[in-house]
Design a protein around this motif. Structure first.
Motif, PDB file in Angstrom:
ATOM      1  N   SER A 156       0.808  -1.216   0.000  1.00 64.00           N
ATOM      2  CA  SER A 156       0.000   0.000   0.000  1.00 64.00           C
ATOM      3  C   SER A 156       0.847   1.274   0.000  1.00 64.00           C
ATOM      4  O   SER A 156       0.318   2.365  -0.227  1.00 64.00           O
ATOM      5  CB  SER A 156      -0.957   0.021   1.201  1.00 64.00           C
ATOM      6  OG  SER A 156      -0.261  -0.163   2.413  1.00 64.00           O
ATOM      7  N   LEU A 163      -1.332   4.367  -1.539  1.00 59.17           N
ATOM      8  CA  LEU A 163      -2.751   4.339  -1.868  1.00 59.17           C
ATOM      9  C   LEU A 163      -3.494   5.361  -1.012  1.00 59.17           C
ATOM     10  O   LEU A 163      -3.228   5.478   0.187  1.00 59.17           O
ATOM     11  CB  LEU A 163      -3.322   2.940  -1.620  1.00 59.17           C
ATOM     12  CG  LEU A 163      -2.754   1.811  -2.482  1.00 59.17           C
ATOM     13  CD1 LEU A 163      -3.294   0.464  -2.006  1.00 59.17           C
ATOM     14  CD2 LEU A 163      -3.094   2.033  -3.948  1.00 59.17           C
ATOM     15  N   GLU A 165      -6.944   5.470  -0.625  1.00 63.55           N
ATOM     16  CA  GLU A 165      -8.212   4.975  -0.090  1.00 63.55           C
ATOM     17  C   GLU A 165      -7.969   3.684   0.700  1.00 63.55           C
ATOM     18  O   GLU A 165      -6.916   3.076   0.607  1.00 63.55           O
ATOM     19  CB  GLU A 165      -9.200   4.693  -1.234  1.00 63.55           C
ATOM     20  CG  GLU A 165      -9.447   5.882  -2.150  1.00 63.55           C
ATOM     21  CD  GLU A 165     -10.226   7.000  -1.491  1.00 63.55           C
ATOM     22  OE1 GLU A 165     -10.819   6.758  -0.410  1.00 63.55           O
ATOM     23  OE2 GLU A 165     -10.237   8.106  -2.040  1.00 63.55           O
ATOM     24  N   TYR A 167      -8.870  -0.368   1.784  1.00 68.43           N
ATOM     25  CA  TYR A 167      -8.851  -1.571   0.951  1.00 68.43           C
ATOM     26  C   TYR A 167     -10.160  -1.844   0.226  1.00 68.43           C
ATOM     27  O   TYR A 167     -10.182  -2.497  -0.825  1.00 68.43           O
ATOM     28  CB  TYR A 167      -8.463  -2.788   1.788  1.00 68.43           C
ATOM     29  CG  TYR A 167      -9.543  -3.269   2.742  1.00 68.43           C
ATOM     30  CD1 TYR A 167     -10.438  -4.268   2.366  1.00 68.43           C
ATOM     31  CD2 TYR A 167      -9.670  -2.723   4.015  1.00 68.43           C
ATOM     32  CE1 TYR A 167     -11.431  -4.710   3.235  1.00 68.43           C
ATOM     33  CE2 TYR A 167     -10.656  -3.159   4.892  1.00 68.43           C
ATOM     34  CZ  TYR A 167     -11.540  -4.147   4.495  1.00 68.43           C
ATOM     35  OH  TYR A 167     -12.521  -4.574   5.343  1.00 68.43           O
ATOM     36  N   HIS A 169     -11.867   0.039  -1.529  1.00 66.67           N
ATOM     37  CA  HIS A 169     -11.975   0.780  -2.784  1.00 66.67           C
ATOM     38  C   HIS A 169     -11.174   0.124  -3.924  1.00 66.67           C
ATOM     39  O   HIS A 169     -11.159   0.649  -5.036  1.00 66.67           O
ATOM     40  CB  HIS A 169     -11.492   2.221  -2.592  1.00 66.67           C
ATOM     41  CG  HIS A 169     -12.406   3.063  -1.767  1.00 66.67           C
ATOM     42  ND1 HIS A 169     -12.448   2.994  -0.391  1.00 66.67           N
ATOM     43  CD2 HIS A 169     -13.336   3.985  -2.124  1.00 66.67           C
ATOM     44  CE1 HIS A 169     -13.345   3.850   0.067  1.00 66.67           C
ATOM     45  NE2 HIS A 169     -13.899   4.455  -0.957  1.00 66.67           N
ATOM     46  N   TYR A 170     -10.512  -0.990  -3.652  1.00 66.41           N
ATOM     47  CA  TYR A 170      -9.641  -1.590  -4.659  1.00 66.41           C
ATOM     48  C   TYR A 170     -10.033  -3.047  -4.928  1.00 66.41           C
ATOM     49  O   TYR A 170     -10.601  -3.721  -4.063  1.00 66.41           O
ATOM     50  CB  TYR A 170      -8.182  -1.534  -4.193  1.00 66.41           C
ATOM     51  CG  TYR A 170      -7.701  -0.126  -3.941  1.00 66.41           C
ATOM     52  CD1 TYR A 170      -7.293   0.693  -4.977  1.00 66.41           C
ATOM     53  CD2 TYR A 170      -7.686   0.393  -2.642  1.00 66.41           C
ATOM     54  CE1 TYR A 170      -6.872   1.996  -4.746  1.00 66.41           C
ATOM     55  CE2 TYR A 170      -7.262   1.692  -2.400  1.00 66.41           C
ATOM     56  CZ  TYR A 170      -6.860   2.493  -3.453  1.00 66.41           C
ATOM     57  OH  TYR A 170      -6.459   3.779  -3.214  1.00 66.41           O
ATOM     58  N   ASP A 171      -9.718  -3.511  -6.125  1.00 69.18           N
ATOM     59  CA  ASP A 171      -9.917  -4.909  -6.485  1.00 69.18           C
ATOM     60  C   ASP A 171      -8.658  -5.664  -6.064  1.00 69.18           C
ATOM     61  O   ASP A 171      -7.633  -5.622  -6.749  1.00 69.18           O
ATOM     62  CB  ASP A 171     -10.150  -5.034  -7.990  1.00 69.18           C
ATOM     63  CG  ASP A 171     -10.376  -6.485  -8.433  1.00 69.18           C
ATOM     64  OD1 ASP A 171     -10.323  -7.388  -7.571  1.00 69.18           O
ATOM     65  OD2 ASP A 171     -10.589  -6.703  -9.638  1.00 69.18           O
ATOM     66  N   THR A 175      -3.778  -7.649  -7.132  1.00 70.50           N
ATOM     67  CA  THR A 175      -2.526  -7.545  -6.377  1.00 70.50           C
ATOM     68  C   THR A 175      -1.383  -8.293  -7.054  1.00 70.50           C
ATOM     69  O   THR A 175      -0.252  -7.801  -7.126  1.00 70.50           O
ATOM     70  CB  THR A 175      -2.721  -8.069  -4.946  1.00 70.50           C
ATOM     71  OG1 THR A 175      -3.707  -7.260  -4.282  1.00 70.50           O
ATOM     72  CG2 THR A 175      -1.425  -8.015  -4.167  1.00 70.50           C
ATOM     73  N   CYS A 182       0.735  -4.368  -5.775  1.00 63.66           N
ATOM     74  CA  CYS A 182      -0.151  -3.271  -5.406  1.00 63.66           C
ATOM     75  C   CYS A 182      -1.419  -3.391  -6.245  1.00 63.66           C
ATOM     76  O   CYS A 182      -1.338  -3.575  -7.464  1.00 63.66           O
ATOM     77  CB  CYS A 182       0.525  -1.925  -5.661  1.00 63.66           C
ATOM     78  SG  CYS A 182      -0.545  -0.486  -5.417  1.00 63.66           S
ATOM     79  N   ASP A 184      -3.492  -1.237  -7.280  1.00 65.74           N
ATOM     80  CA  ASP A 184      -3.733  -0.108  -8.182  1.00 65.74           C
ATOM     81  C   ASP A 184      -2.661  -0.168  -9.273  1.00 65.74           C
ATOM     82  O   ASP A 184      -1.505   0.210  -9.030  1.00 65.74           O
ATOM     83  CB  ASP A 184      -3.648   1.212  -7.416  1.00 65.74           C
ATOM     84  CG  ASP A 184      -3.922   2.429  -8.284  1.00 65.74           C
ATOM     85  OD1 ASP A 184      -3.633   2.386  -9.494  1.00 65.74           O
ATOM     86  OD2 ASP A 184      -4.413   3.444  -7.754  1.00 65.74           O
ATOM     87  N   LYS A 186      -1.852   1.547 -11.906  1.00 66.52           N
ATOM     88  CA  LYS A 186      -1.159   2.791 -12.256  1.00 66.52           C
ATOM     89  C   LYS A 186      -0.132   3.160 -11.194  1.00 66.52           C
ATOM     90  O   LYS A 186       1.020   3.499 -11.505  1.00 66.52           O
ATOM     91  CB  LYS A 186      -2.172   3.921 -12.437  1.00 66.52           C
ATOM     92  CG  LYS A 186      -1.549   5.235 -12.882  1.00 66.52           C
ATOM     93  CD  LYS A 186      -2.616   6.298 -13.126  1.00 66.52           C
ATOM     94  CE  LYS A 186      -1.981   7.613 -13.576  1.00 66.52           C
ATOM     95  NZ  LYS A 186      -3.014   8.665 -13.816  1.00 66.52           N
ATOM     96  N   LEU A 187      -0.539   3.103  -9.930  1.00 65.07           N
ATOM     97  CA  LEU A 187       0.390   3.417  -8.847  1.00 65.07           C
ATOM     98  C   LEU A 187       1.484   2.361  -8.770  1.00 65.07           C
ATOM     99  O   LEU A 187       2.642   2.683  -8.467  1.00 65.07           O
ATOM    100  CB  LEU A 187      -0.351   3.517  -7.518  1.00 65.07           C
ATOM    101  CG  LEU A 187       0.489   3.935  -6.314  1.00 65.07           C
ATOM    102  CD1 LEU A 187       1.041   5.340  -6.510  1.00 65.07           C
ATOM    103  CD2 LEU A 187      -0.320   3.861  -5.024  1.00 65.07           C
TER     104      LEU A 187
END
Length: 358
Positions: A156, A163, A165, A167, A169-171, A175, A182, A184, A186-187
């Motif tokens: 994270s 990140l 937000e 957990y 808020h993410y799929d 991972t 991660c 996300d 893009k991140l």
């Protein structure tokens, strides 16, 4: 006892980074659990070195060999012995560290405690020791799966990148789609680029791993000295380079009043439920049936590939430039280790809970 984890489900681990092998013996594992050895190996593959350009260059297959406690693919209830052979040690890389203490490493404290140390790759203080934890954690996951408990960890934060937000808020299924682990994408790309640049500088980065436990029944944990969050914290802080632990909201929103912080109960179709989960699934040291979530902070790797002032074992000041193959950031490989320690803790406390009520 420093090499033994658990109360009923117990792991005794052994081995050093540049010794012949890493291994362990597990006591208290329930009989009759189907053992998917391919799954155990997959978990080890997530931890092994040489996965990508942002991890250590050490090449190890980390193939687990089970010695006992499993018959025809099922646990027998007897001790499960296992070993992972070391095959790619470059011990000469550490010759210049034999009598010198690396800054912020375990070298000095280990020597002060024992009067002797294995300087090759850090010996027993090396993160390679966590192989035994991942094997035991994978077995614990297989047992927990049968009662509907799922554990997912992810990176994270790396350095200043994190990140924004929680957990939900993410799929979390994303991972494993990138080397940083991660959810996300893009991140994750930005994190990967930052780690790669830092590796090129000979320096290292720290960050945070977040872990979510879903499906945990209410009632796990003890009300005083065996609190579930204390057990999880102890497990996480036993991992190499771990520096901090918080569960639920942790240090966040400490300016809130109790009326804002409290998780309110309500009746949901005849069942008691909570409107929020700021407690992180644990209240009074006991699980409440909600998702358990926590964060583990990891420091930058202590071994940097640049000159640093230090002293030798006689106190003489000197300059050390470390050699060898080291991770520029432990976060990607720490993810499966965090999951393993969470699984071991949850299974141990589930088995403990079976002894408290008829």
């Amino acid at each position: 006892m420093s090499n033994i984890f658990g109360n009923i489900f117990r792991l005794t681990s052994f081995g050093e980074s540049h010794g012949k092998a890493i291994g362990g013996v597990i006591d208290g594992f329930p009989a009759g659990i189907a053992i998917d050895e391919n799954f155990v190996q997959q978990e080890l593959n997530r931890r092994r070195p040489g996965q990508s350009t942002i991890t250590t260059g050490r090449k190890e297959p980390d193939a687990v060999e089970f010695l006992s406690g499993i018959y025809e693919g099922v646990s027998t209830g007897c001790p499960i012995g296992f070993v992972v052979w070391n095959t790619n040690q470059h011990s000469s890389d550490y010759d210049n560290m034999k009598d010198v203490f690396r800054p912020s490493h375990a070298d000095f404290t280990y020597f002060q405690k024992y009067g002797v140390r294995d300087h090759r790759g850090g010996g027993r203080s090396s993160a390679r020791e966590t192989i035994a934890r991942v094997v035991a954690g994978a077995l614990a996951k297989l047992a927990l799966k049968e009662i509907g408990i799922r554990i997912t960890a992810f990176t994270s934060q790396v350095g200043t990148l994190k990140l924004n937000e929680d957990y939900t808020h993410y799929d979390l299924n994303l991972t494993e789609s990138n080397p940083v682990r991660c959810p996300d994408p893009k991140l994750a790309q930005q994190m990967e680029e930052l780690i790669f640049r830092t590796k090129g500088e000979g320096d290292t980065l720290g960050g945070v791993v977040t872990c979510v436990i879903q499906g945990c029944p209410a009632g796990l944990g003890e009300p005083v000295f065996g609190k579930l969050h204390a057990a999880l914290g102890s497990a996480m802080l036993s991992i190499n380079a771990a520096k901090g632990f918080e569960y639920g909201q942790g240090f966040s929103n400490m300016e809130w009043k109790g009326s804002q912080q409290n998780d309110l109960f309500y009746n949901q179709d005849g069942h008691i439920a909570l409107r929020t989960n700021r407690s992180g699934g644990i209240q009074g040291g006991i699980s409440n049936g909600e998702d358990i979530y926590f964060r583990v902070a990891f420091k930058p790797v202590a071994t940097v590939l640049m000159e640093q002032p230090t002293v030798d074992k006689n106190g003489n000041e000197t300059i050390l430039k470390a050699r060898g193959r080291h991770d520029p950031c432990v976060l990607p490989r720490a993810v499966p280790i965090v999951e393993a320690m969470a699984a071991m803790t949850l299974l141990d406390y589930y088995l403990l809970n079976k002894t408290t009520r008829l």
